[in-house]
Motif scaffolding. Structure first.
Motif, PDB file in Angstrom:
ATOM      1  N   GLY A 139       0.803  -1.210   0.000  1.00  0.00           N
ATOM      2  CA  GLY A 139       0.000   0.000   0.000  1.00  0.00           C
ATOM      3  C   GLY A 139       0.839   1.265   0.000  1.00  0.00           C
ATOM      4  O   GLY A 139       1.936   1.320  -0.578  1.00  0.00           O
ATOM      5  N   ALA A 140       0.335   2.290   0.653  1.00  0.00           N
ATOM      6  CA  ALA A 140       1.026   3.578   0.695  1.00  0.00           C
ATOM      7  C   ALA A 140       2.355   3.475   1.429  1.00  0.00           C
ATOM      8  O   ALA A 140       3.325   4.166   1.087  1.00  0.00           O
ATOM      9  N   TYR A 141       2.418   2.605   2.424  1.00  0.00           N
ATOM     10  CA  TYR A 141       3.671   2.433   3.165  1.00  0.00           C
ATOM     11  C   TYR A 141       4.771   1.939   2.230  1.00  0.00           C
ATOM     12  O   TYR A 141       5.877   2.488   2.207  1.00  0.00           O
ATOM     13  N   GLY A 142       4.475   0.905   1.445  1.00  0.00           N
ATOM     14  CA  GLY A 142       5.465   0.390   0.507  1.00  0.00           C
ATOM     15  C   GLY A 142       5.865   1.425  -0.525  1.00  0.00           C
ATOM     16  O   GLY A 142       7.045   1.563  -0.864  1.00  0.00           O
ATOM     17  N   ALA A 143       4.884   2.176  -1.024  1.00  0.00           N
ATOM     18  CA  ALA A 143       5.186   3.217  -2.006  1.00  0.00           C
ATOM     19  C   ALA A 143       6.081   4.292  -1.399  1.00  0.00           C
ATOM     20  O   ALA A 143       7.002   4.802  -2.045  1.00  0.00           O
ATOM     21  N   SER A 144       5.825   4.638  -0.132  1.00  0.00           N
ATOM     22  CA  SER A 144       6.650   5.654   0.519  1.00  0.00           C
ATOM     23  C   SER A 144       8.077   5.155   0.727  1.00  0.00           C
ATOM     24  O   SER A 144       9.041   5.915   0.587  1.00  0.00           O
ATOM     25  N   LYS A 145       8.229   3.878   1.040  1.00  0.00           N
ATOM     26  CA  LYS A 145       9.570   3.334   1.245  1.00  0.00           C
ATOM     27  C   LYS A 145      10.325   3.221  -0.090  1.00  0.00           C
ATOM     28  O   LYS A 145      11.549   3.358  -0.129  1.00  0.00           O
ATOM     29  N   ALA A 146       9.596   2.980  -1.178  1.00  0.00           N
ATOM     30  CA  ALA A 146      10.238   2.992  -2.499  1.00  0.00           C
ATOM     31  C   ALA A 146      10.764   4.381  -2.820  1.00  0.00           C
ATOM     32  O   ALA A 146      11.884   4.547  -3.337  1.00  0.00           O
ATOM     33  N   ALA A 147       9.966   5.392  -2.508  1.00  0.00           N
ATOM     34  CA  ALA A 147      10.408   6.770  -2.724  1.00  0.00           C
ATOM     35  C   ALA A 147      11.602   7.103  -1.835  1.00  0.00           C
ATOM     36  O   ALA A 147      12.553   7.770  -2.262  1.00  0.00           O
ATOM     37  N   PHE A 148      11.563   6.642  -0.597  1.00  0.00           N
ATOM     38  CA  PHE A 148      12.659   6.885   0.347  1.00  0.00           C
ATOM     39  C   PHE A 148      13.945   6.227  -0.149  1.00  0.00           C
ATOM     40  O   PHE A 148      15.033   6.804  -0.055  1.00  0.00           O
ATOM     41  N   TRP A 149      13.831   5.007  -0.671  1.00  0.00           N
ATOM     42  CA  TRP A 149      14.999   4.319  -1.239  1.00  0.00           C
ATOM     43  C   TRP A 149      15.614   5.159  -2.357  1.00  0.00           C
ATOM     44  O   TRP A 149      16.839   5.341  -2.420  1.00  0.00           O
ATOM     45  N   SER A 150      14.782   5.689  -3.229  1.00  0.00           N
ATOM     46  CA  SER A 150      15.279   6.525  -4.320  1.00  0.00           C
ATOM     47  C   SER A 150      15.982   7.770  -3.782  1.00  0.00           C
ATOM     48  O   SER A 150      17.058   8.151  -4.260  1.00  0.00           O
ATOM     49  N   LEU A 151      15.384   8.397  -2.785  1.00  0.00           N
ATOM     50  CA  LEU A 151      16.010   9.570  -2.178  1.00  0.00           C
ATOM     51  C   LEU A 151      17.390   9.216  -1.613  1.00  0.00           C
ATOM     52  O   LEU A 151      18.357   9.963  -1.794  1.00  0.00           O
ATOM     53  N   THR A 152      17.469   8.099  -0.928  1.00  0.00           N
ATOM     54  CA  THR A 152      18.733   7.696  -0.317  1.00  0.00           C
ATOM     55  C   THR A 152      19.825   7.519  -1.364  1.00  0.00           C
ATOM     56  O   THR A 152      20.969   7.948  -1.167  1.00  0.00           O
ATOM     57  N   ASN A 153      19.481   6.885  -2.469  1.00  0.00           N
ATOM     58  CA  ASN A 153      20.475   6.662  -3.517  1.00  0.00           C
ATOM     59  C   ASN A 153      20.988   7.979  -4.093  1.00  0.00           C
ATOM     60  O   ASN A 153      22.176   8.121  -4.405  1.00  0.00           O
ATOM     61  N   SER A 154      20.095   8.959  -4.215  1.00  0.00           N
ATOM     62  CA  SER A 154      20.530  10.272  -4.696  1.00  0.00           C
ATOM     63  C   SER A 154      21.323  11.020  -3.624  1.00  0.00           C
ATOM     64  O   SER A 154      22.331  11.674  -3.917  1.00  0.00           O
ATOM     65  N   LEU A 155      20.886  10.917  -2.380  1.00  0.00           N
ATOM     66  CA  LEU A 155      21.617  11.572  -1.296  1.00  0.00           C
ATOM     67  C   LEU A 155      23.030  11.009  -1.171  1.00  0.00           C
ATOM     68  O   LEU A 155      23.974  11.748  -0.856  1.00  0.00           O
ATOM     69  N   ARG A 156      23.180   9.725  -1.415  1.00  0.00           N
ATOM     70  CA  ARG A 156      24.517   9.120  -1.353  1.00  0.00           C
ATOM     71  C   ARG A 156      25.458   9.807  -2.336  1.00  0.00           C
ATOM     72  O   ARG A 156      26.616  10.120  -2.007  1.00  0.00           O
ATOM     73  N   THR A 157      24.956  10.068  -3.530  1.00  0.00           N
ATOM     74  CA  THR A 157      25.768  10.752  -4.541  1.00  0.00           C
ATOM     75  C   THR A 157      26.055  12.193  -4.124  1.00  0.00           C
ATOM     76  O   THR A 157      27.191  12.665  -4.219  1.00  0.00           O
ATOM     77  N   GLU A 158      25.040  12.871  -3.635  1.00  0.00           N
ATOM     78  CA  GLU A 158      25.194  14.280  -3.288  1.00  0.00           C
ATOM     79  C   GLU A 158      26.091  14.490  -2.064  1.00  0.00           C
ATOM     80  O   GLU A 158      26.740  15.540  -1.942  1.00  0.00           O
ATOM     81  N   LEU A 159      26.138  13.518  -1.164  1.00  0.00           N
ATOM     82  CA  LEU A 159      26.913  13.669   0.068  1.00  0.00           C
ATOM     83  C   LEU A 159      28.326  13.094  -0.030  1.00  0.00           C
ATOM     84  O   LEU A 159      29.111  13.226   0.914  1.00  0.00           O
ATOM     85  N   THR A 160      28.639  12.497  -1.169  1.00  0.00           N
ATOM     86  CA  THR A 160      29.973  11.916  -1.332  1.00  0.00           C
ATOM     87  C   THR A 160      31.070  12.957  -1.153  1.00  0.00           C
ATOM     88  O   THR A 160      32.088  12.713  -0.499  1.00  0.00           O
ATOM     89  N   GLY A 161      30.848  14.135  -1.684  1.00  0.00           N
ATOM     90  CA  GLY A 161      31.867  15.170  -1.648  1.00  0.00           C
ATOM     91  C   GLY A 161      32.247  15.623  -0.253  1.00  0.00           C
ATOM     92  O   GLY A 161      33.371  16.093  -0.035  1.00  0.00           O
ATOM     93  N   GLN A 162      31.342  15.494   0.703  1.00  0.00           N
ATOM     94  CA  GLN A 162      31.666  15.907   2.061  1.00  0.00           C
ATOM     95  C   GLN A 162      32.083  14.728   2.935  1.00  0.00           C
ATOM     96  O   GLN A 162      32.275  14.866   4.147  1.00  0.00           O
ATOM     97  N   GLY A 163      32.209  13.548   2.314  1.00  0.00           N
ATOM     98  CA  GLY A 163      32.709  12.378   3.034  1.00  0.00           C
ATOM     99  C   GLY A 163      31.712  11.710   3.943  1.00  0.00           C
ATOM    100  O   GLY A 163      32.093  11.013   4.888  1.00  0.00           O
ATOM    101  N   THR A 164      30.417  11.883   3.656  1.00  0.00           N
ATOM    102  CA  THR A 164      29.379  11.256   4.484  1.00  0.00           C
ATOM    103  C   THR A 164      29.024   9.883   3.925  1.00  0.00           C
ATOM    104  O   THR A 164      28.648   9.757   2.757  1.00  0.00           O
ATOM    105  N   GLN A 165      29.132   8.862   4.749  1.00  0.00           N
ATOM    106  CA  GLN A 165      28.717   7.510   4.379  1.00  0.00           C
ATOM    107  C   GLN A 165      27.196   7.428   4.467  1.00  0.00           C
ATOM    108  O   GLN A 165      26.612   7.745   5.507  1.00  0.00           O
ATOM    109  N   VAL A 166      26.544   7.020   3.387  1.00  0.00           N
ATOM    110  CA  VAL A 166      25.087   6.901   3.366  1.00  0.00           C
ATOM    111  C   VAL A 166      24.727   5.424   3.249  1.00  0.00           C
ATOM    112  O   VAL A 166      25.102   4.759   2.282  1.00  0.00           O
TER     113      VAL A 166
END
Length: 233
Positions: A139-166
């Motif tokens: 349901g909506a919970y699964g859809a929200s977690k799919a969106a969260f997964w996508s956000l995390t993958n993008s945040l990992r790229t964006e935070l690489t430059g400051q040395g943050t492990q995601v």
């Protein structure tokens, strides 16, 4: 790779269920301080635990926590909500609330604490997803977690430059109050926290906690019809 011994951490939703297990395991591994947030926090007998009031859907609440927790080096994005319902009959207000808490909330935490992590040497951001990120039936919970997964993958790229492990975390069902009405095999919160912090210390970017999650991840390249779960209640 993130060293937990001596670190300062923040765990959203850190006073119950999975969040409490993260707080306990962080302390067991030598964290010097853990900010444990809740909507209505309770005091802790452990002087290393600092309870803080936090509502992740409220920008002012998030900003207030960040103003206090300026020494944080590890952020665990754990807070979430579940309103069980098929999508076709779901209350749209509940769907909206699910995305506000499970997607916008952790993104707001990431945006607010990224400068804090950078100022403290990079540190780590740990995002708690779900096996339902990848399969239908949640349901909506699964859809929200799919969106969260996508956000995390993008945040990992964006935070690489400051040395943050995601670290993105996927698991089936942890044995918490949130899913107590669901009939399914469950893992203990302590098992989840141990697996996640093992991965954090090893420098991993993704942690698959249980066999169900590893099986589903392996099936992602197959027919989409196979990516379905039926949850008993």
């Amino acid at each position: 790779m993130t060293d937990i011994d001596g670190a300062v951490a923040l765990v959203t939703g850190g006073q119950r269920g999975l969040g409490r297990a993260f707080v306990d395991e962080l302390l067991r591994r030598g964290a010097s301080k853990v900010y444990a947030t809740a909507r209505n926090p309770e005091p802790s007998a452990d002087p290393r635990v600092v309870p803080l009031a936090l509502e992740v859907t409220d920008p002012e609440s998030v900003a207030a926590v960040a103003a206090v927790a300026t020494d944080v080096g590890i952020v665990v994005n754990n807070a979430g909500v579940l309103y069980p319902s098929p999508l076709l009959t779901a209350d749209i207000d509940n769907v909206r609330a699910t995305f506000e808490t499970n997607v916008i909330g952790p993104l707001r935490i990431a945006q607010t604490f990224a400068p804090v992590l950078a100022a403290n040497g990079g540190g780590a951001l740990v995002d708690i997803h779900s096996v339902l990120s990848w399969i239908a039936g949640g349901g909506a919970y699964g859809a929200s977690k799919a969106a969260f997964w996508s956000l995390t993958n993008s945040l990992r790229t964006e935070l690489t430059g400051q040395g943050t492990q995601v670290v993105g975390v996927h698991l089936g069902f942890a044995d918490t109050d949130m899913v107590k009405a669901i009939t399914a095999e469950k893992v203990s919160p302590a098992q989840v926290a141990t697996a996640v912090l093992d991965g954090l210390e090893k420098g991993e970017n993704e942690v698959l906690v249980d066999d169900l999650t590893r099986h589903v991840k392996a099936a992602l390249s197959g027919p989409v019809e196979n990516l379905t779960i039926r949850i008993g209640r």
